[in-house]
Design a protein around this motif. Structure first.
Motif, mmCIF file in Angstrom:
data_model
loop_
_atom_site.group_PDB
_atom_site.id
_atom_site.type_symbol
_atom_site.label_atom_id
_atom_site.label_comp_id
_atom_site.label_asym_id
_atom_site.label_seq_id
_atom_site.Cartn_x
_atom_site.Cartn_y
_atom_site.Cartn_z
ATOM 1 N N GLY A 33 0.814 -1.222 0.000
ATOM 2 C CA GLY A 33 0.000 0.000 0.000
ATOM 3 C C GLY A 33 0.841 1.263 0.000
ATOM 4 O O GLY A 33 0.339 2.355 -0.265
ATOM 5 N N GLY A 34 2.112 1.113 0.340
ATOM 6 C CA GLY A 34 3.017 2.260 0.374
ATOM 7 C C GLY A 34 2.875 3.145 1.609
ATOM 8 O O GLY A 34 3.572 4.144 1.728
ATOM 9 N N GLN A 35 2.004 2.758 2.538
ATOM 10 C CA GLN A 35 1.719 3.681 3.647
ATOM 11 C C GLN A 35 2.851 3.746 4.674
ATOM 12 O O GLN A 35 2.966 4.730 5.400
ATOM 13 N N SER A 36 3.687 2.731 4.729
ATOM 14 C CA SER A 36 4.897 2.819 5.551
ATOM 15 C C SER A 36 6.120 3.080 4.671
ATOM 16 O O SER A 36 7.030 3.799 5.066
ATOM 17 N N LEU A 37 6.122 2.486 3.469
ATOM 18 C CA LEU A 37 7.292 2.638 2.588
ATOM 19 C C LEU A 37 7.448 4.077 2.088
ATOM 20 O O LEU A 37 8.558 4.628 2.097
ATOM 21 N N MET A 75 -2.484 -8.400 -0.096
ATOM 22 C CA MET A 75 -2.813 -7.051 -0.556
ATOM 23 C C MET A 75 -4.227 -6.598 -0.161
ATOM 24 O O MET A 75 -4.716 -5.581 -0.639
ATOM 25 N N THR A 76 -4.879 -7.355 0.701
ATOM 26 C CA THR A 76 -6.197 -6.948 1.200
ATOM 27 C C THR A 76 -5.998 -5.757 2.145
ATOM 28 O O THR A 76 -5.155 -5.810 3.040
ATOM 29 N N THR A 77 -6.753 -4.690 1.935
ATOM 30 C CA THR A 77 -6.511 -3.486 2.751
ATOM 31 C C THR A 77 -7.079 -3.650 4.165
ATOM 32 O O THR A 77 -7.961 -4.472 4.414
ATOM 33 N N HIS A 78 -6.586 -2.814 5.068
ATOM 34 C CA HIS A 78 -7.091 -2.826 6.455
ATOM 35 C C HIS A 78 -8.603 -2.599 6.449
ATOM 36 O O HIS A 78 -9.336 -3.196 7.226
ATOM 37 N N LYS A 96 -11.207 -6.416 14.598
ATOM 38 C CA LYS A 96 -11.178 -5.327 15.582
ATOM 39 C C LYS A 96 -9.851 -4.584 15.566
ATOM 40 O O LYS A 96 -9.820 -3.358 15.682
ATOM 41 N N ALA A 97 -8.756 -5.312 15.434
ATOM 42 C CA ALA A 97 -7.447 -4.650 15.401
ATOM 43 C C ALA A 97 -7.299 -3.841 14.115
ATOM 44 O O ALA A 97 -6.785 -2.714 14.133
ATOM 45 N N ALA A 98 -7.773 -4.383 12.982
ATOM 46 C CA ALA A 98 -7.663 -3.665 11.701
ATOM 47 C C ALA A 98 -8.428 -2.342 11.768
ATOM 48 O O ALA A 98 -8.016 -1.338 11.188
ATOM 49 N N GLY A 110 -3.364 1.007 3.121
ATOM 50 C CA GLY A 110 -2.453 0.084 3.798
ATOM 51 C C GLY A 110 -2.998 -1.336 3.760
ATOM 52 O O GLY A 110 -4.208 -1.552 3.778
ATOM 53 N N THR A 111 -2.097 -2.317 3.679
ATOM 54 C CA THR A 111 -2.534 -3.700 3.503
ATOM 55 C C THR A 111 -2.163 -4.580 4.697
ATOM 56 O O THR A 111 -1.225 -4.291 5.446
#
Ligand SMILES: Cc1cc2nc3c(=O)[nH]c(=O)nc-3n(C[C@H](O)[C@H](O)[C@H](O)COP(=O)(O)OP(=O)(O)OC[C@H]3O[C@@H](n4cnc5c(N)ncnc54)[C@H](O)[C@@H]3O)c2cc1C
Ligand code: FES
Ligand code: FES
Lengths: 285, 158
Positions: A33-37, A75-78, A96-98, A110-111
């Motif tokens: 997802g690139g959200q951390s990268l 690759m399934t998103t949160h 619940k955590a997602a 994000g995945t």
């Protein structure tokens, strides 16, 4: 703000992605997802020559039923994980955590696989995956292998995924009907937890699984607490003694957000809250 | 350079872009859509929020190449979807004084539209949680929350 220049590869199959990874080796970086990268590249903490985007590989997306387990594509998103009926029915703890990861915008990109591969000790999905005994399916040019959650998290930002491998999916054994709660302690909204506890229980209480976030370089199971919870009643007094064991064997960091002993205290308090909540929460609400 | 084709605010566009170009840069610098703003360096503030294929994303944390083949809606294209008038969520922000300096407002409105599309009748708490990825230095959030609830009462949807 702007990353160093890189080449961009957009494979449409896992085989193509592995071939690109094989060709470019250490110079390449996988992007989910690139959200951390992307934050890392923008701060120029890393400067790969090639970015391999998994976004076009449809086979890595979605959740399916495999009898005694559900299988979540890397690759399934949160956002998709949170809302998926199979996840809510058989792995409520993960849903619940997602729901508690970052904010809505980041959950849209994000995945599940990206977050687990990133292995940030404060990441919200490691503890639930560990608590539920997830298995990680990792593909390489020689085929795929399956790694147990207990062997997947190796250290700080380090997993069992090799440099030339890709995490393709995660099998989560069904915990149908188990109550679940993710208790996350944050200083400000939409942020990483200082400490968080992932608890899931069968009955009230026959059996329990408890995972800890940010109590060491990797997610941890609170095994002593789990053992002590079997057969206790789901009341404040019933759960307290077991929850008091939650910090046993942990190695939490000391940083600006809290000293190690403060984190141990949090682990005990949050475990009590999470287990009590979980015992009364068998469905999504 | 990589060739991208996408739809932005209803219009088809195509360009050669460097893979490292962020979607927010592409919108602002290539297309001149400066309605979408940059408020931070860490993807925390949400000022850059746009819709990618109908859901909200932080455009500072998406590459332009990742939007290839997709549809982007910015604050500049929002009103067009309802015949040249302000979008009901924009109208609600004006009505309830949901802004002071206005810098966070494009992102706030785009996130509010996403929130209401998913949950047309949110509680106050659901609004606060749903907007947690958007920061405001001025208002103390009170009137922003009021604006979103007001838009919901009026039946605003995406
Ligand atoms: C402002 C902000 C707040 C956040 N808050 C939280 C939070 O509270 N809790 C939380 O858990 N997370 C949080 N995150 C991180 C978010 O959850 C990310 O989505 C997640 O960590 C990474 O997922 P991704 O798909 O974006 O992966 P990417 O950023 O694309 O990749 C992350 C890393 O994993 C590697 N990788 C990705 N996919 C694979 C794969 N399939 N195989 C092998 N390697 C792979 C990449 O090479 C990279 O090194 C936050 C992020 C931001 C920007
Ligand atoms: S500019 Fe994108 S989140 Fe702040
Ligand atoms: S109105 Fe000024 S930042 Fe929100």
């Amino acid at each position: 703000m702007i990353p160093v220049k890189f080449d961009y590869v957009a494979p449409t199959s896992v085989e193509e992605a592995l071939a690109a990874l094989g060709e470019h080796g250490d110079d390449a970086k996988i992007m989910a997802g690139g959200q951390s990268l992307l934050p890392v590249l923008r701060m120029r903490l890393n400067a790969p020559e090639v970015v391999i985007d998994l976004g076009g590989i449809d086979a890595l997306r979605g959740v399916r039923d495999e009898g005694d387990a559900i299988v979540v594509g890397a690759m399934t998103t949160h956002h998709e994980v949170r809302d998926h009926p199979l996840v809510r029915e058989h792995a409520l703890l993960v849903a619940k955590a997602a729901a508690d990861v970052a904010d809505a915008q980041i959950r849209h990109r994000g995945t599940f696989g990206g977050a687990l591969a990133h292995a940030d000790p404060a990441g919200d999905l490691g503890a639930p995956a560990l608590a539920l005994g997830a298995q990680f399916v990792i593909a390489g040019t020689d085929g795929t292998r399956t790694v147990e959650a207990s062997d997947f998290f190796v250290g700080l930002f380090e997993t069992a995924i090799g440099d030339d491998e890709i995490l393709t999916e995660v099998r989560i054994p069904k915990h149908t009907g188990w109550g679940a709660h993710y208790e996350k302690f944050v200083r400000v909204a939409h942020q990483w937890p200082i400490v968080a506890v992932a608890a899931t229980v069968r009955g009230s209480i026959d059996e329990a699984r408890v995972g800890l976030t940010n109590m060491g370089p990797t997610p941890l199971r609170a095994r002593a607490t789990e053992a002590a919870l079997a057969g206790v009643s789901a009341t404040e007094d019933g759960v307290r003694a077991a929850a008091d064991l939650a910090a046993e064997g942990t190695d939490p960091p000391s940083d600006l957000n809290g000293a190690a002993d403060y984190r141990r205290h949090l682990a005990r308090v949050l475990t009590r809250r999470a287990v009590l909540e979980a015992a009364g929460a068998q469905a999504w609400s | 350079m990589t060739k991208i084709h996408l739809t932005v605010d209803g219009a088809a566009v195509s360009d050669d872009v460097e893979p490292r170009m962020l979607l927010v840069q592409y919108l602002r610098e290539k297309l001149g859509k400066t309605g979408t703003v940059i408020g931070c360096d860490t993807s925390n503030c949400g000022a850059c929020t746009v819709h990618l294929d109908g859901t909200s994303v932080k455009s500072c944390n998406v590459l332009a190449v990742q939007a290839d083949g997709r549809s982007v809606t910015t604050i500049e294209g929002l009103a067009d979807t309802v015949e040249g008038e302000l979008h009901p969520v924009q109208e609600a922000f004006r009505e309830c004084h949901g802004l002071q300096c206005g810098f966070c407002t494009p992102g706030m409105i785009m996130q509010a539209v996403d929130l209401l599309a998913e949950n047309p009748h949110p509680t106050e708490e659901e609004v606060r949680l749903g907007m947690e990825g958007n920061l405001c230095r001025c208002t103390g959030y009170h009137n922003i929350v009021k604006s979103v609830l007001h838009a919901a009462e009026g039946g605003a949807r995406a």
